[in-house]
Design an enzyme around this catalytic site. Structure first.
Site, mmCIF file in Angstrom:
data_model
loop_
_atom_site.group_PDB
_atom_site.id
_atom_site.type_symbol
_atom_site.label_atom_id
_atom_site.label_comp_id
_atom_site.label_asym_id
_atom_site.label_seq_id
_atom_site.Cartn_x
_atom_site.Cartn_y
_atom_site.Cartn_z
ATOM 1 N N GLY A 117 113.317 10.479 -17.535
ATOM 2 C CA GLY A 117 113.065 10.422 -18.967
ATOM 3 C C GLY A 117 111.759 9.777 -19.374
ATOM 4 O O GLY A 117 111.423 9.760 -20.553
ATOM 5 N N GLU A 141 108.842 22.067 -23.643
ATOM 6 C CA GLU A 141 110.096 22.828 -23.641
ATOM 7 C C GLU A 141 110.709 22.827 -25.025
ATOM 8 O O GLU A 141 110.488 21.906 -25.811
ATOM 9 C CB GLU A 141 111.116 22.189 -22.663
ATOM 10 N N ARG A 153 118.031 15.006 -2.384
ATOM 11 C CA ARG A 153 118.610 13.850 -1.680
ATOM 12 C C ARG A 153 120.124 13.867 -1.828
ATOM 13 O O ARG A 153 120.667 14.621 -2.631
ATOM 14 C CB ARG A 153 118.083 12.554 -2.298
ATOM 15 N N VAL A 175 124.182 9.473 -5.623
ATOM 16 C CA VAL A 175 125.167 8.405 -5.806
ATOM 17 C C VAL A 175 126.562 9.002 -6.028
ATOM 18 O O VAL A 175 127.542 8.564 -5.435
ATOM 19 C CB VAL A 175 124.778 7.514 -7.008
HETATM 20 C C1 MV4 Z 1 115.724 17.578 -22.015
HETATM 21 C C2 MV4 Z 1 116.527 17.207 -23.113
HETATM 22 C C3 MV4 Z 1 116.579 18.080 -24.190
HETATM 23 N N1 MV4 Z 1 115.883 19.234 -24.156
HETATM 24 N N2 MV4 Z 1 115.059 18.744 -22.026
HETATM 25 C C4 MV4 Z 1 116.073 13.450 -19.662
HETATM 26 C C5 MV4 Z 1 115.598 13.135 -18.294
HETATM 27 C C6 MV4 Z 1 115.448 14.392 -17.667
HETATM 28 N N3 MV4 Z 1 115.381 14.443 -16.335
HETATM 29 C C7 MV4 Z 1 115.593 15.457 -18.579
HETATM 30 N N4 MV4 Z 1 116.019 14.861 -19.792
HETATM 31 C C8 MV4 Z 1 116.246 15.588 -20.889
HETATM 32 N N5 MV4 Z 1 115.615 16.802 -20.932
HETATM 33 C C9 MV4 Z 1 115.145 19.544 -23.083
HETATM 34 N N6 MV4 Z 1 114.443 20.699 -23.088
HETATM 35 C C10 MV4 Z 1 117.215 15.989 -23.077
HETATM 36 C C11 MV4 Z 1 117.073 15.167 -21.952
HETATM 37 C C12 MV4 Z 1 117.875 13.952 -21.956
HETATM 38 C C13 MV4 Z 1 118.906 13.729 -21.026
HETATM 39 C C14 MV4 Z 1 119.195 14.649 -20.026
HETATM 40 C C15 MV4 Z 1 120.207 14.422 -19.121
HETATM 41 C C16 MV4 Z 1 120.963 13.271 -19.224
HETATM 42 C C17 MV4 Z 1 120.717 12.355 -20.205
HETATM 43 C C18 MV4 Z 1 119.683 12.563 -21.117
HETATM 44 C C19 MV4 Z 1 119.436 11.636 -22.114
HETATM 45 C C20 MV4 Z 1 118.424 11.855 -23.007
HETATM 46 C C21 MV4 Z 1 117.629 13.004 -22.928
#
Ligand code: MV4
Length: 449
Positions: free
Chosen positions: A164, A199, A290, A293
């Protein structure tokens, strides 16, 4: 098969890997920092080598010391666990150059998935659904036109990112320039790389990930999904298999798409493909190269030992099962018991004065703590993983309540009280939650006494 494996990790995952090795007749070598001389992972391994002082950067990330530990002990392979060196492509490469086996994916695939733009373009070409967005890097000049094409709100992400960091939402064109510059500044500071992509922003998705195993004989299978939507500050708190949001047909469809894609890629070992899931559609976000957890919830419903399969695959063995042999039985939930205050999440290291793990049918507690153990302040705060399995989700929740009531960790604060509350929340009981549920819930609780 290997005769001796070095476990380049600590805590509960080092114990988990040690257990798989012991059951396979493989001798084990623990590494540890000076702060971990009394740690349980050191006690349970056949041999141990001190690789440096307390900070991870000088011990569990100390590559020359770890390679020397292999040479001294005659270990032939290294299992990196999660975190530390597990997704370090350079390390995987160096291990190979020293005539040792890295128990994990090929360096080229670790590197590819570490760059989020490359990862997304690669998996998209392999048939995995992705979030609509810029096809690659976004320049400040081109941003407004790309955003207009996608439609607002849009999300700016760092290509070197993950967890994030360097992520910024723009709700309209007036917010775009600021979001871009903020994302770049954060990405530059965190990763030394200010490359970003764009995105469509998904408002209320779930986080659902697919577990894959791939051997060196071209066989790739999926082990279904885990729902990891309950997170706080990008740290997973509660994970379940299967997802309350998916049925068997949806599971098979996305699982087969992932397995076919990784077959074409020539992927090796265990991997997890992460998706956001909204309105019946999957959107790829990242791939983890990987052991994760939360792998035990998948083990619970499939009856497979994922670490054993990782080791067999690394030794050149073929997967012993076909996709049709994978049967999902019941439901599993994992609670991450952290050495933190349950509501402020302030770390709470110190002396564990009392410890009683829960037990009984369908209960697993993966942990490296013991009564009299001093939980160190230097590493992550995971103190144990409570994994509960039952024949359906309702019974799993009842068993989880029971197991939480049995678990005693005294002397330090833990996140157990949070789970005591969560298992009684109607939205949790109904499986009705998105990635934002937990943070909203915690904000609604207000300051805790
Ligand atoms: C996003 C999203 C909404 N829309 N992508 C957060 C970290 C990451 N690896 C990708 N993340 C997100 N990508 C789009 N196009 C919202 C998040 C996100 C999130 C994703 C998974 C688990 C928790 C989250 C918490 C806040 C935002």
């Amino acid at each position: 098969m290997f005769e001796k494996v070095l476990i380049a990790n600590r805590g509960e995952i080092a114990l988990r890997i040690n257990r798989a090795c012991k059951e396979m007749g493989i001798a084990t070598v623990a590494i540890h920092s000076t702060a971990d001389a009394d740690a349980m992972h050191v006690r349970l391994a056949d041999e141990s080598v001190c690789v440096g002082p307390a900070p991870g950067a000088q011990s569990y990330l100390n590559v020359p010391a770890i390679l020397a530990a292999c040479e001294i002990t005659g270990a032939e392979a290294i299992h990196p666990g999660y975190g530390f060196l597990s997704e370090n492509a350079k390390f995987a490469e160096i291990v190979g150059e020293h005539g040792l086996t890295f128990i994990g994916p090929l360096p080229e695939h670790i590197r590819m998935m570490g760059d989020k733009i490359t990862a997304k373009q690669t998996v998209k070409a392999l048939g995995i659904p992705t979030v609509p967005g810029s096809d690659g890097e976004v320049s400040d000049e081109a941003a407004a036109e790309i955003a207009a094409g996608i439609g607002y709100p849009v999300l700016i992400k760092a290509t070197a990112g993950g967890g994030g960091r360097g992520m910024k939402v723009a709700k309209s064109e007036s917010e775009l320039a600021f979001a871009l510059s903020q994302a770049r500044t954060e990405a530059k500071a965190a990763f030394g790389n200010d490359t970003v992509y764009m995105e469509k922003y998904l408002g209320k998705p779930r986080h659902i990930e697919i577990q894959i195993l791939a051997d060196s004989h071209g066989k790739v299978i999926h082990l279904g999904e885990r729902d990891c939507s309950l997170q706080r500050r990008h740290q997973k708190v509660w994970e379940e298999a299967g997802s309350p949001a998916l049925n068997a047909a949806q599971r098979d469809e996305i699982g087969d798409i992932c397995a076919r894609a990784l077959t074409k890629l020539g992927y090796l070992g265990a991997g997890t493909i992460e998706f956001l899931y909204e309105d019946g559609h999957f959107y790829f976000i990242e791939m983890n190269t990987r052991l994760q957890v939360e792998h035990p919830v998948t083990e619970a419903i499939t009856g497979l030992d994922i670490v054993r399969e990782q080791i067999r695959i690394a030794a050149g063995g073929a997967l012993g099962m076909e996709q049709k042999d994978i049967v999902f039985e019941g439901h599993a939930i994992e609670c991450r018991i952290n050495a933190e205050n349950a509501f402020t999440f302030r770390p709470s290291p110190g002396l564990i004065s009392q410890f009683h793990p829960p037990g009984g049918l369908g209960v697993r507690f993966d942990s490296a703590i013991y009564s009299g153990y001093r939980f160190p302040p230097y590493y992550d705060s995971l103190a144990g993983k409570l994994v509960v399995h039952a024949k359906n989700r309702n019974e799993c929740l009842l068993r989880l309540r029971r197991a939480l009531d049995e678990l005693v960790v005294g002397g330090i604060e833990t996140t157990i009280p949070l789970f005591q509350k969560l298992v009684r929340e109607p939205d949790i009981i109904n499986g009705d939650y998105s990635i934002h549920w937990l943070e909203k819930y915690l904000a609604g609780l207000g300051p805790q006494p």
